[in-house]
Design a protein around this motif. Structure first.
Motif, PDB file in Angstrom:
ATOM      1  N   ASN A  97       0.825  -1.210   0.000  1.00  0.00           N
ATOM      2  CA  ASN A  97       0.000   0.000   0.000  1.00  0.00           C
ATOM      3  C   ASN A  97       0.859   1.259   0.000  1.00  0.00           C
ATOM      4  O   ASN A  97       0.558   2.237  -0.696  1.00  0.00           O
ATOM      5  CB  ASN A  97      -0.959   0.007   1.195  1.00  0.00           C
ATOM      6  CG  ASN A  97      -2.059  -1.019   1.042  1.00  0.00           C
ATOM      7  OD1 ASN A  97      -2.349  -1.479  -0.055  1.00  0.00           O
ATOM      8  ND2 ASN A  97      -2.667  -1.396   2.154  1.00  0.00           N
ATOM      9  N   VAL A  98       1.928   1.239   0.777  1.00  0.00           N
ATOM     10  CA  VAL A  98       2.830   2.398   0.828  1.00  0.00           C
ATOM     11  C   VAL A  98       3.518   2.586  -0.527  1.00  0.00           C
ATOM     12  O   VAL A  98       3.624   3.708  -1.034  1.00  0.00           O
ATOM     13  CB  VAL A  98       3.874   2.234   1.965  1.00  0.00           C
ATOM     14  CG1 VAL A  98       4.963   3.284   1.862  1.00  0.00           C
ATOM     15  CG2 VAL A  98       3.194   2.289   3.310  1.00  0.00           C
ATOM     16  N   VAL A  99       3.954   1.491  -1.141  1.00  0.00           N
ATOM     17  CA  VAL A  99       4.617   1.580  -2.443  1.00  0.00           C
ATOM     18  C   VAL A  99       3.647   2.129  -3.485  1.00  0.00           C
ATOM     19  O   VAL A  99       4.003   2.998  -4.286  1.00  0.00           O
ATOM     20  CB  VAL A  99       5.172   0.206  -2.870  1.00  0.00           C
ATOM     21  CG1 VAL A  99       5.606   0.217  -4.325  1.00  0.00           C
ATOM     22  CG2 VAL A  99       6.332  -0.190  -1.972  1.00  0.00           C
ATOM     23  N   TRP A 100       2.394   1.656  -3.484  1.00  0.00           N
ATOM     24  CA  TRP A 100       1.406   2.162  -4.438  1.00  0.00           C
ATOM     25  C   TRP A 100       1.111   3.644  -4.195  1.00  0.00           C
ATOM     26  O   TRP A 100       0.958   4.414  -5.151  1.00  0.00           O
ATOM     27  CB  TRP A 100       0.106   1.354  -4.374  1.00  0.00           C
ATOM     28  CG  TRP A 100       0.201   0.075  -5.147  1.00  0.00           C
ATOM     29  CD1 TRP A 100       0.245  -1.192  -4.644  1.00  0.00           C
ATOM     30  CD2 TRP A 100       0.297  -0.066  -6.567  1.00  0.00           C
ATOM     31  NE1 TRP A 100       0.349  -2.105  -5.648  1.00  0.00           N
ATOM     32  CE2 TRP A 100       0.390  -1.438  -6.846  1.00  0.00           C
ATOM     33  CE3 TRP A 100       0.328   0.831  -7.624  1.00  0.00           C
ATOM     34  CZ2 TRP A 100       0.499  -1.929  -8.138  1.00  0.00           C
ATOM     35  CZ3 TRP A 100       0.431   0.342  -8.921  1.00  0.00           C
ATOM     36  CH2 TRP A 100       0.511  -1.017  -9.163  1.00  0.00           C
ATOM     37  N   ALA A 101       1.055   4.051  -2.936  1.00  0.00           N
ATOM     38  CA  ALA A 101       0.809   5.462  -2.621  1.00  0.00           C
ATOM     39  C   ALA A 101       1.968   6.327  -3.115  1.00  0.00           C
ATOM     40  O   ALA A 101       1.754   7.402  -3.706  1.00  0.00           O
ATOM     41  CB  ALA A 101       0.601   5.646  -1.128  1.00  0.00           C
ATOM     42  N   LEU A 102       3.191   5.859  -2.892  1.00  0.00           N
ATOM     43  CA  LEU A 102       4.362   6.606  -3.366  1.00  0.00           C
ATOM     44  C   LEU A 102       4.403   6.668  -4.895  1.00  0.00           C
ATOM     45  O   LEU A 102       4.726   7.711  -5.473  1.00  0.00           O
ATOM     46  CB  LEU A 102       5.652   5.976  -2.831  1.00  0.00           C
ATOM     47  CG  LEU A 102       5.904   6.137  -1.329  1.00  0.00           C
ATOM     48  CD1 LEU A 102       7.109   5.298  -0.909  1.00  0.00           C
ATOM     49  CD2 LEU A 102       6.114   7.588  -0.970  1.00  0.00           C
ATOM     50  N   ALA A 103       4.048   5.569  -5.552  1.00  0.00           N
ATOM     51  CA  ALA A 103       4.016   5.561  -7.019  1.00  0.00           C
ATOM     52  C   ALA A 103       2.944   6.521  -7.536  1.00  0.00           C
ATOM     53  O   ALA A 103       3.152   7.213  -8.537  1.00  0.00           O
ATOM     54  CB  ALA A 103       3.758   4.147  -7.525  1.00  0.00           C
ATOM     55  N   PHE A 104       1.803   6.586  -6.852  1.00  0.00           N
ATOM     56  CA  PHE A 104       0.740   7.497  -7.246  1.00  0.00           C
ATOM     57  C   PHE A 104       1.195   8.951  -7.125  1.00  0.00           C
ATOM     58  O   PHE A 104       0.998   9.765  -8.033  1.00  0.00           O
ATOM     59  CB  PHE A 104      -0.510   7.242  -6.393  1.00  0.00           C
ATOM     60  CG  PHE A 104      -1.643   8.168  -6.701  1.00  0.00           C
ATOM     61  CD1 PHE A 104      -2.402   7.998  -7.848  1.00  0.00           C
ATOM     62  CD2 PHE A 104      -1.944   9.214  -5.845  1.00  0.00           C
ATOM     63  CE1 PHE A 104      -3.442   8.858  -8.138  1.00  0.00           C
ATOM     64  CE2 PHE A 104      -2.990  10.076  -6.120  1.00  0.00           C
ATOM     65  CZ  PHE A 104      -3.737   9.899  -7.277  1.00  0.00           C
ATOM     66  N   VAL A 105       1.817   9.287  -6.005  1.00  0.00           N
ATOM     67  CA  VAL A 105       2.319  10.650  -5.796  1.00  0.00           C
ATOM     68  C   VAL A 105       3.376  10.989  -6.848  1.00  0.00           C
ATOM     69  O   VAL A 105       3.399  12.098  -7.389  1.00  0.00           O
ATOM     70  CB  VAL A 105       2.870  10.815  -4.360  1.00  0.00           C
ATOM     71  CG1 VAL A 105       3.642  12.106  -4.203  1.00  0.00           C
ATOM     72  CG2 VAL A 105       1.746  10.729  -3.352  1.00  0.00           C
ATOM     73  N   MET A 106       4.241  10.023  -7.168  1.00  0.00           N
ATOM     74  CA  MET A 106       5.262  10.251  -8.183  1.00  0.00           C
ATOM     75  C   MET A 106       4.612  10.483  -9.555  1.00  0.00           C
ATOM     76  O   MET A 106       5.037  11.346 -10.317  1.00  0.00           O
ATOM     77  CB  MET A 106       6.217   9.060  -8.252  1.00  0.00           C
ATOM     78  CG  MET A 106       7.402   9.287  -9.145  1.00  0.00           C
ATOM     79  SD  MET A 106       8.638   7.980  -9.050  1.00  0.00           S
ATOM     80  CE  MET A 106       7.740   6.614  -9.743  1.00  0.00           C
ATOM     81  N   GLY A 107       3.558   9.736  -9.874  1.00  0.00           N
ATOM     82  CA  GLY A 107       2.842   9.918 -11.132  1.00  0.00           C
ATOM     83  C   GLY A 107       2.186  11.291 -11.222  1.00  0.00           C
ATOM     84  O   GLY A 107       2.233  11.949 -12.267  1.00  0.00           O
TER      85      GLY A 107
END
Length: 136
Positions: free
Chosen positions: A34-44
């Motif tokens: 979940n943290v990795v997906w959240a970070l990827a979303f913010v990066m996107g």
């Protein structure tokens, strides 16, 4: 020196607050995902905002914030350098769609009393041409 210190500080914070908990933390793998997906979303989102600012020539509010009553400063803030004529695009500085045989002789007003300068390279060399032409 201050930038180097800030860079090292941010790297250490990233290691201790992001990388170490994600790689070696005791939390469940679902929480890590979940943290990795959240970070990827913010990066996107950040990448999209950067691209949107690029294709719009900046952020519209920035023109309002940096508008000045000084006309000279406004001219500096809104200056756009046209590379075409200055770099002799298509003649001396070939585009990616041109062949080598399309290169033309680029000497301008060669003065036998002055030494000859030969520029060879990509856009880094092409950006020097207008200055050399003016001074030389």
């Amino acid at each position: 020196m201050a930038l180097a210190f800030v860079s090292i500080l941010l790297a250490a914070l990233t290691y201790y607050l992001v990388e170490k908990p994600l790689r070696f933390g005791g939390s469940s793998s679902k929480a890590k995902k979940n943290v990795v997906w959240a970070l990827a979303f913010v990066m996107g989102i950040t990448a999209y905002m950067g691209y949107a600012a690029f294709i719009r020539d900046g952020i519209p509010i920035q023109r309002m914030l940096f508008r000045s009553r000084n006309p000279v400063l406004n001219k500096i803030l809104t200056y756009k350098f046209e590379t075409g004529a200055a770099w002799q695009m298509g003649n001396c500085f070939l585009t990616e769609h041109q062949q080598a045989n399309e290169f033309q002789v680029c000497g301008t007003n060669l003065d036998p009393k002055k030494p000859t300068i030969f520029l060879w390279g990509d856009s880094h060399a092409a950006h020097l041409y207008p200055g050399f032409k003016k001074v030389w």
